[in-house]
Design a protein around this motif. Structure first.
Motif, PDB file in Angstrom:
ATOM      1  N   TRP A 226      21.384   9.984  33.480  1.00  0.00           N
ATOM      2  CA  TRP A 226      21.269   9.967  34.944  1.00  0.00           C
ATOM      3  C   TRP A 226      21.789   8.650  35.521  1.00  0.00           C
ATOM      4  CZ3 TRP A 226      19.920   7.819  39.410  1.00  0.00           C
ATOM      5  CH2 TRP A 226      19.715   8.623  40.529  1.00  0.00           C
ATOM      6  N   ASN A 229      25.504   8.724  35.615  1.00  0.00           N
ATOM      7  CA  ASN A 229      26.195   9.769  36.368  1.00  0.00           C
ATOM      8  C   ASN A 229      25.532  10.154  37.702  1.00  0.00           C
ATOM      9  OD1 ASN A 229      28.292  10.830  34.203  1.00  0.00           O
ATOM     10  ND2 ASN A 229      26.351  10.517  33.143  1.00  0.00           N
ATOM     11  N   ASN A 230      24.317   9.651  37.927  1.00  0.00           N
ATOM     12  CA  ASN A 230      23.553   9.998  39.145  1.00  0.00           C
ATOM     13  C   ASN A 230      23.175  11.480  39.212  1.00  0.00           C
ATOM     14  OD1 ASN A 230      23.429   7.358  40.281  1.00  0.00           O
ATOM     15  ND2 ASN A 230      25.528   7.585  41.022  1.00  0.00           N
ATOM     16  N   TYR A 232      21.724  14.782  36.143  1.00  0.00           N
ATOM     17  CA  TYR A 232      21.439  15.057  34.741  1.00  0.00           C
ATOM     18  C   TYR A 232      21.415  16.546  34.486  1.00  0.00           C
ATOM     19  CZ  TYR A 232      16.686  16.554  35.866  1.00  0.00           C
ATOM     20  OH  TYR A 232      15.591  17.255  36.331  1.00  0.00           O
TER      21      TYR A 232
END
Length: 232
Positions: A226, A229-230, A232
């Protein structure tokens, strides 16, 4: 007196060698200068009996002394070689023993870690063990999560929920259809954990844990993804 060859003795003393060279010259009738080379003298025909009696003991003593020194040097070299070999062998054995100890310690550490994780998982409560409520506060939801999520994974799980829903089990994203604490997409996926997925945070937490474990190995694995990549 028996005639003993000088070849059997290594003449080490300079004085003794000179004396033998002189005798050789006399014995051969030569008027040339005496030969002081010990090897040439030993290879000649001069016999110990041809050397004056007063010098025979000196020649013998010098020869035996040189032989003893040669043997001592050889013995020292052998002893040194044996000592070096023993030291190398001892060092190799020590290295092997240390490696085995390190591997054993590493294995024991892994076993302890696995045992702790297993204990943590076994201590976590299942969703069905919580009484259903009409509504839940943030504190209620967090208390349930603390009892369901393994202790060593709770902070990672909490970080994701903070970002996804701020602990609102009824959080909904109209544009994507994501729903709940962990913003399952679509929210109906959580039905696999329980029919009450829309109203029961325990059911949502159960689904979220299974999802994180199956896809990322653990909540901490999901949180690591997360952060990069912001999502999940």
């Amino acid at each position: 007196m028996s005639r003993i060859s000088v070849r059997g003795f290594a003449v080490a003393s300079a004085t003794a060698v000179t004396a033998v060279g002189s005798v050789v010259g006399v014995a051969s009738g030569s008027t040339a200068a005496p030969n002081n080379d010990a090897e040439a003298t030993a290879a000649g025909t001069t016999l110990l009996a041809d050397i004056p009696a007063g010098q025979q003991a000196q020649v013998q003593t010098a020869s035996l002394t040189q032989q003893a020194q040669t043997m001592a040097i050889a013995a020292d070299a052998t002893a040194k070689k044996d000592a070096e070999e023993a030291a190398r062998k001892a060092a190799a054995e020590t290295a092997i023993a240390k490696k085995k100890e390190a591997e054993k310690a590493e294995q024991e550490a892994k076993e302890r870690e696995e045992a702790e994780k297993a204990a943590s998982r076994s201590a976590a409560r299942d969703a069905s063990s919580f009484a259903v409520q009409a509504s839940y506060s943030v504190a209620d939801v967090q208390a349930i999560a603390r009892q369901m999520v393994p202790a060593d994974q709770f902070q990672c799980f909490s970080n994701i929920v903070d970002h996804e829903s701020s602990w609102n089990y009824q959080a909904s994203n109209p544009s994507s259809g994501a729903y709940g604490l962990v913003q399952a997409l679509p929210g109906s996926k959580m039905a696999s954990a329980g029919a009450d997925w829309q109203t029961n945070p325990a059911t949502q937490i159960k689904w979220g844990l299974n999802y994180m474990d199956s896809r990322y190995g653990s909540p901490c694995g999901a949180w690591e993804f997360w952060q990069a990549n912001n999502w999940y």
